[in-house]
Design a protein around this motif. Structure first.
Motif, mmCIF file in Angstrom:
data_model
loop_
_atom_site.group_PDB
_atom_site.id
_atom_site.type_symbol
_atom_site.label_atom_id
_atom_site.label_comp_id
_atom_site.label_asym_id
_atom_site.label_seq_id
_atom_site.Cartn_x
_atom_site.Cartn_y
_atom_site.Cartn_z
ATOM 1 N N VAL A 40 -82.082 -42.441 -72.321
ATOM 2 C CA VAL A 40 -81.422 -43.495 -72.712
ATOM 3 C C VAL A 40 -80.543 -43.287 -74.105
ATOM 4 C CG1 VAL A 40 -82.024 -45.755 -73.977
ATOM 5 C CG2 VAL A 40 -83.511 -44.779 -71.903
ATOM 6 N N ALA A 41 -80.775 -42.388 -74.929
ATOM 7 C CA ALA A 41 -79.916 -42.077 -76.135
ATOM 8 C C ALA A 41 -78.621 -41.498 -75.815
ATOM 9 C CB ALA A 41 -80.603 -41.119 -77.065
ATOM 10 N N ASP A 42 -78.580 -40.933 -74.514
ATOM 11 C CA ASP A 42 -77.348 -40.372 -73.907
ATOM 12 C C ASP A 42 -76.206 -41.475 -73.240
ATOM 13 O OD1 ASP A 42 -77.751 -37.730 -75.045
ATOM 14 O OD2 ASP A 42 -78.625 -37.162 -73.164
ATOM 15 N N ASP A 43 -76.893 -42.431 -72.621
ATOM 16 C CA ASP A 43 -76.151 -43.407 -72.090
ATOM 17 C C ASP A 43 -77.191 -44.373 -71.353
ATOM 18 O OD1 ASP A 43 -74.756 -44.772 -69.723
ATOM 19 O OD2 ASP A 43 -73.362 -43.201 -69.731
ATOM 20 N N VAL A 44 -77.393 -45.455 -72.013
ATOM 21 C CA VAL A 44 -78.473 -46.353 -71.666
ATOM 22 C C VAL A 44 -78.083 -46.951 -70.287
ATOM 23 C CG1 VAL A 44 -77.363 -48.315 -72.863
ATOM 24 C CG2 VAL A 44 -79.621 -48.404 -72.321
ATOM 25 N N ASP A 45 -76.972 -47.394 -69.811
ATOM 26 C CA ASP A 45 -76.559 -47.847 -68.604
ATOM 27 C C ASP A 45 -76.785 -46.893 -67.511
ATOM 28 O OD1 ASP A 45 -75.551 -50.258 -69.517
ATOM 29 O OD2 ASP A 45 -73.674 -49.356 -70.063
ATOM 30 N N LEU A 46 -76.699 -45.699 -67.654
ATOM 31 C CA LEU A 46 -76.920 -44.485 -66.464
ATOM 32 C C LEU A 46 -78.163 -44.374 -66.597
ATOM 33 C CD1 LEU A 46 -75.744 -42.325 -64.561
ATOM 34 C CD2 LEU A 46 -75.694 -40.804 -66.632
ATOM 35 N N ALA A 47 -79.062 -44.507 -67.649
ATOM 36 C CA ALA A 47 -80.565 -44.114 -67.497
ATOM 37 C C ALA A 47 -81.139 -45.613 -66.819
ATOM 38 C CB ALA A 47 -81.079 -44.191 -68.890
ATOM 39 N N ARG A 48 -80.571 -46.603 -66.874
ATOM 40 C CA ARG A 48 -81.157 -47.695 -66.356
ATOM 41 C C ARG A 48 -80.882 -47.544 -64.706
ATOM 42 N NH1 ARG A 48 -79.237 -51.243 -69.176
ATOM 43 N NH2 ARG A 48 -81.159 -51.832 -70.611
ATOM 44 N N VAL A 49 -79.685 -47.027 -64.401
ATOM 45 C CA VAL A 49 -79.125 -47.001 -63.089
ATOM 46 C C VAL A 49 -80.126 -46.126 -62.271
ATOM 47 C CG1 VAL A 49 -77.474 -45.973 -61.475
ATOM 48 C CG2 VAL A 49 -76.871 -47.825 -63.334
ATOM 49 N N THR A 50 -80.309 -45.013 -63.051
ATOM 50 C CA THR A 50 -81.407 -43.939 -62.369
ATOM 51 C C THR A 50 -82.636 -44.208 -62.210
ATOM 52 O OG1 THR A 50 -81.644 -42.863 -64.533
ATOM 53 C CG2 THR A 50 -79.521 -42.205 -63.158
ATOM 54 N N GLY A 51 -83.222 -45.598 -62.667
ATOM 55 C CA GLY A 51 -84.399 -45.777 -62.454
ATOM 56 C C GLY A 51 -85.374 -45.994 -63.802
ATOM 57 N N ILE A 52 -84.765 -45.611 -64.919
ATOM 58 C CA ILE A 52 -85.678 -45.480 -65.969
ATOM 59 C C ILE A 52 -85.988 -46.909 -66.660
ATOM 60 C CG2 ILE A 52 -85.505 -44.808 -68.475
ATOM 61 C CD1 ILE A 52 -84.135 -42.074 -67.815
ATOM 62 N N ASN A 53 -87.230 -46.905 -66.956
ATOM 63 C CA ASN A 53 -87.691 -48.314 -67.551
ATOM 64 C C ASN A 53 -87.081 -48.570 -69.013
ATOM 65 O OD1 ASN A 53 -88.811 -50.690 -68.797
ATOM 66 N ND2 ASN A 53 -90.436 -50.387 -67.247
ATOM 67 N N VAL A 54 -86.010 -48.924 -69.446
ATOM 68 C CA VAL A 54 -85.502 -48.823 -70.763
ATOM 69 C C VAL A 54 -86.399 -49.664 -71.692
ATOM 70 C CG1 VAL A 54 -83.376 -49.487 -72.100
ATOM 71 C CG2 VAL A 54 -83.157 -48.571 -70.003
ATOM 72 N N ASP A 55 -86.921 -50.827 -71.136
ATOM 73 C CA ASP A 55 -87.927 -51.677 -71.996
ATOM 74 C C ASP A 55 -89.043 -50.763 -72.345
ATOM 75 O OD1 ASP A 55 -86.155 -53.739 -71.922
ATOM 76 O OD2 ASP A 55 -87.242 -54.612 -70.155
ATOM 77 N N TRP A 56 -89.611 -50.163 -71.742
ATOM 78 C CA TRP A 56 -90.627 -49.084 -71.789
ATOM 79 C C TRP A 56 -90.239 -47.877 -72.794
ATOM 80 C CZ3 TRP A 56 -91.221 -43.783 -69.819
ATOM 81 C CH2 TRP A 56 -92.456 -43.162 -69.838
ATOM 82 N N VAL A 57 -89.028 -47.451 -72.716
ATOM 83 C CA VAL A 57 -88.711 -46.368 -73.855
ATOM 84 C C VAL A 57 -88.400 -46.834 -75.143
ATOM 85 C CG1 VAL A 57 -86.714 -45.152 -74.302
ATOM 86 C CG2 VAL A 57 -87.338 -45.138 -71.741
ATOM 87 N N VAL A 58 -87.882 -48.276 -75.076
ATOM 88 C CA VAL A 58 -87.866 -49.061 -76.447
ATOM 89 C C VAL A 58 -89.105 -49.117 -77.209
ATOM 90 C CG1 VAL A 58 -87.217 -51.347 -77.531
ATOM 91 C CG2 VAL A 58 -85.841 -50.450 -75.737
ATOM 92 N N LEU A 59 -89.990 -49.618 -76.410
ATOM 93 C CA LEU A 59 -91.392 -49.840 -77.080
ATOM 94 C C LEU A 59 -92.083 -48.352 -77.545
ATOM 95 C CD1 LEU A 59 -93.413 -52.082 -74.410
ATOM 96 C CD2 LEU A 59 -92.514 -52.602 -76.975
ATOM 97 N N TRP A 60 -91.787 -47.430 -76.765
ATOM 98 C CA TRP A 60 -92.258 -46.045 -77.282
ATOM 99 C C TRP A 60 -91.394 -45.753 -78.387
ATOM 100 C CZ3 TRP A 60 -96.321 -43.084 -76.917
ATOM 101 C CH2 TRP A 60 -97.242 -43.148 -75.838
ATOM 102 N N THR A 61 -90.242 -45.816 -78.495
ATOM 103 C CA THR A 61 -89.270 -45.689 -79.549
ATOM 104 C C THR A 61 -89.839 -46.156 -81.002
ATOM 105 O OG1 THR A 61 -87.506 -45.630 -78.334
ATOM 106 C CG2 THR A 61 -87.083 -45.692 -80.715
ATOM 107 N N TRP A 62 -90.466 -47.424 -80.790
ATOM 108 C CA TRP A 62 -90.969 -48.129 -81.777
ATOM 109 C C TRP A 62 -92.254 -47.522 -82.314
ATOM 110 C CZ3 TRP A 62 -88.428 -50.698 -85.431
ATOM 111 C CH2 TRP A 62 -87.339 -51.637 -84.718
ATOM 112 N N ILE A 63 -92.895 -47.125 -81.290
ATOM 113 C CA ILE A 63 -94.155 -46.474 -81.601
ATOM 114 C C ILE A 63 -94.223 -45.343 -82.530
ATOM 115 C CG2 ILE A 63 -96.230 -45.421 -80.500
ATOM 116 C CD1 ILE A 63 -96.070 -47.564 -78.282
ATOM 117 N N ILE A 64 -93.132 -44.271 -81.901
ATOM 118 C CA ILE A 64 -92.878 -43.182 -82.339
ATOM 119 C C ILE A 64 -92.400 -43.228 -83.815
ATOM 120 C CG2 ILE A 64 -91.777 -41.005 -82.199
ATOM 121 C CD1 ILE A 64 -92.012 -41.324 -79.278
ATOM 122 N N ALA A 65 -91.245 -43.959 -83.961
ATOM 123 C CA ALA A 65 -90.598 -44.246 -85.257
ATOM 124 C C ALA A 65 -91.438 -44.642 -86.137
ATOM 125 C CB ALA A 65 -89.466 -45.053 -84.873
#
Length: 288
Positions: A172-197
């Motif tokens: 997602v950090a490299d390319d959010v649109d490409l990550a979304r197209v490949t099936g990555i759940n970006v909203d899930w990644v966002v939540l994990w980012t907040w948890i870790i940060a």
């Protein structure tokens, strides 16, 4: 080498570890969410205060710091749902997001003062004697801070390199649109980012409370060193933020050998400006 200068260097390593942990959270927030979060320092303060509250209630200090981190994560997730997610849906620009983050910072700081007052607070800790090594005084809690930071950074490295969450975050950090197209759940990644940060930042705040008093503006005074560390290491690069945090912490403490302590923040600011002038991309490749 002058022993006093070496003493400042040792102290700088401990402070640098704290700045490094908080800077990792800040750089992840920018790299994945594209958010320059000026409330990051106040999340650090919140973590320290929540740890102090738990410790004052009789909870072991190490468990109290963990509880402070959990509480800070909860506040961060609440802000994500209430503020940052709606702003992304409205495609708010970076200037708007910065202004909102400053507002969140002011809200958190004043809420802390309203609830717990403006006086300095201290953890309920036994007095630990410093170790005497060849004429140098190495404080026990400095060693603890460095050890905890090393464990946290090791855990972060494993998470980013060897887990599904870490690989998704890097994508997602490299390319959010490409990550979304490949099936990555970006909203899930966002939540994990907040948890870790938020977790790393609150851990840094709790550790900072081991070295100094817990006070409402402690995180705000570290926001410039945090941003300096992120810029020095390459914006969006967590490993660069760690190196940058250590460099800034050591530089600030060592500078007091020649300068009054009031100039610590100026040292971080000068280093940040010099990096922006000489090597704007930072020491390492960041998120573009």
């Amino acid at each position: 080498m002058d022993l006093q200068l070496v003493q400042f260097l040792i102290n700088g390593v401990a402070v640098g570890c704290i700045i490094a942990l908080a800077s990792v959270g800040l750089t992840l927030t920018y790299g994945i969410l594209r958010l320059s979060n000026f409330a990051h320092g106040d999340l650090m303060t919140l973590g320290a205060y929540l740890a102090w509250v738990a410790n004052s209630a009789g909870v072991n200090i190490w468990l109290a710091i963990a509880l402070g981190a959990l509480g800070t994560i909860g506040v961060s997730l609440l802000s994500e749902v209430a503020i940052w997610q709606p702003m992304r849906q409205r495609r708010a620009n970076s200037t708007t997001l910065i202004i909102i983050s400053i507002g969140v910072a002011l809200f958190l700081r004043n809420a802390i003062v309203l609830i717990w007052g403006g006086n300095n607070q201290n953890y309920d800790l036994p007095v630990a004697a410093a170790f005497d090594l060849w004429g140098l005084k190495v404080k026990f809690y400095n060693i603890v801070v460095v050890g905890l930071a090393a464990l946290a950074i090791t855990g972060l490295h494993y998470l980013l390199q060897n887990t599904k969450v870490g690989k998704a975050m890097r994508a997602v950090a490299d390319d959010v649109d490409l990550a979304r197209v490949t099936g990555i759940n970006v909203d899930w990644v966002v939540l994990w980012t907040w948890i870790i940060a938020a977790g790393l930042t609150a851990l840094g705040g709790g550790m900072y409370g081991l070295l100094t008093a817990v006070r409402p503006n402690m995180g705000w005074f570290l926001i410039v060193p945090m941003f300096a560390s992120v810029i020095l290491g390459g914006i969006g690069n967590p490993y660069g933020a760690i190196v940058g945090g250590l460099a800034i912490g050591i530089a600030q403490e060592v500078s007091t050998y020649w300068l009054p302590t009031e100039y610590k923040m100026a040292v971080a600011l000068v280093m940040m400006v010099l990096v922006l002038l000489v090597r704007p991309q930072g020491l390492f490749r960041g998120t573009t």
